[in-house]
Write an enzyme that holds these catalytic residues in place. Structure first.
Site, mmCIF file in Angstrom:
data_model
loop_
_atom_site.group_PDB
_atom_site.id
_atom_site.type_symbol
_atom_site.label_atom_id
_atom_site.label_comp_id
_atom_site.label_asym_id
_atom_site.label_seq_id
_atom_site.Cartn_x
_atom_site.Cartn_y
_atom_site.Cartn_z
ATOM 1 N N CYS A 4 61.320 51.449 31.973
ATOM 2 C CA CYS A 4 61.907 52.294 32.902
ATOM 3 C C CYS A 4 63.207 52.752 32.419
ATOM 4 O O CYS A 4 63.324 53.034 31.212
ATOM 5 C CB CYS A 4 62.351 50.770 33.855
ATOM 6 S SG CYS A 4 63.725 49.967 33.501
ATOM 7 N N HIS A 8 65.225 42.854 31.877
ATOM 8 C CA HIS A 8 64.052 43.109 31.586
ATOM 9 C C HIS A 8 63.864 42.816 29.662
ATOM 10 O O HIS A 8 64.916 42.541 29.401
ATOM 11 C CB HIS A 8 64.035 44.501 31.738
ATOM 12 C CG HIS A 8 64.079 44.981 33.232
ATOM 13 N ND1 HIS A 8 63.369 46.798 33.589
ATOM 14 C CD2 HIS A 8 63.693 44.572 33.982
ATOM 15 C CE1 HIS A 8 63.856 46.363 34.086
ATOM 16 N NE2 HIS A 8 63.854 45.772 34.892
ATOM 17 N N GLU A 33 62.855 44.415 27.458
ATOM 18 C CA GLU A 33 63.759 45.382 26.210
ATOM 19 C C GLU A 33 65.170 44.859 25.868
ATOM 20 O O GLU A 33 65.564 44.840 25.369
ATOM 21 C CB GLU A 33 63.630 47.238 26.489
ATOM 22 C CG GLU A 33 61.795 47.603 26.580
ATOM 23 C CD GLU A 33 61.194 47.057 27.742
ATOM 24 O OE1 GLU A 33 60.269 47.805 27.935
ATOM 25 O OE2 GLU A 33 61.383 46.084 28.568
ATOM 26 N N CYS A 39 65.878 50.817 30.861
ATOM 27 C CA CYS A 39 66.034 50.756 29.790
ATOM 28 C C CYS A 39 65.934 51.312 28.679
ATOM 29 O O CYS A 39 66.293 51.178 27.269
ATOM 30 C CB CYS A 39 64.212 50.036 29.185
ATOM 31 S SG CYS A 39 64.145 47.942 30.349
#
Length: 167
Positions: free
Chosen positions: A83, A53, A55, A86
């Site tokens: 999410c 992801h 992040e 993260c």
């Protein structure tokens, strides 16, 4: 303290997904003392890595560049509310403050109707509960900024994957 230029950079990274195959429109930057020390955007499909992801990629980049796994004192700017995965990564490395653009609800609405072949279906409500619980448990200070700009990128990415329908 929030600085718009860093959110603009996170959104610019997010927008790269409009042109780069195997990516999704989620970008993030890590800032330490007014300097970007890490950047990333979602490469999950390109790397066959569900943890890739924006992040997490920004955290990985910052840790490599700084030569440490403790990012205490750093702020994270991201194009979308993170999410639970993260949020957990931010907690582990000690992110000081989170700034996000689109909410999970806004990204879910932008991606509504995408075929499974284009994006693995994600229960946004469940993610929100998980991420919200993690944020509250940690009490990670966070602020939403530049949501409209982020939603525009999400919608532009999703449109062609829906068969050309913009929303």
């Amino acid at each position: 303290m929030y600085e718009e230029k860093f959110m603009q950079r996170a959104l610019a990274l997010s927008a790269e997904a409009l042109e780069v195959p195997g990516t999704e429109p989620f970008g993030a930057v890590i800032v330490l003392e007014g300097v970007v020390v890490g950047e990333g955007f979602n490469h999950s499909l390109a790397h066959f890595d569900p943890t890739s992801h924006g992040e997490v990629e920004a955290i990985r980049d910052a840790c490599r560049k700084l030569g440490r796994v403790n990012l205490a004192g750093c702020d994270l700017y991201t194009s979308c509310e993170p999410c639970a995965l993260c949020v957990a990564a931010m907690h582990i490395v000690g992110i000081r403050k989170l700034f996000y653009a689109a909410s999970l609800e806004q990204s879910g609405a932008a991606f509504e109707g995408l075929p499974v072949a284009e994006r693995h279906p994600i229960d946004v409500d469940e993610l929100r509960i998980e991420a919200g619980a993690a944020l509250q448990a940690r009490r990670l200070p966070s602020e939403q900024r530049m949501a409209a700009e982020a939603v525009d990128i999400l919608t532009a990415w999703a449109g062609p994957r829906r068969g050309g329908k913009a929303g």
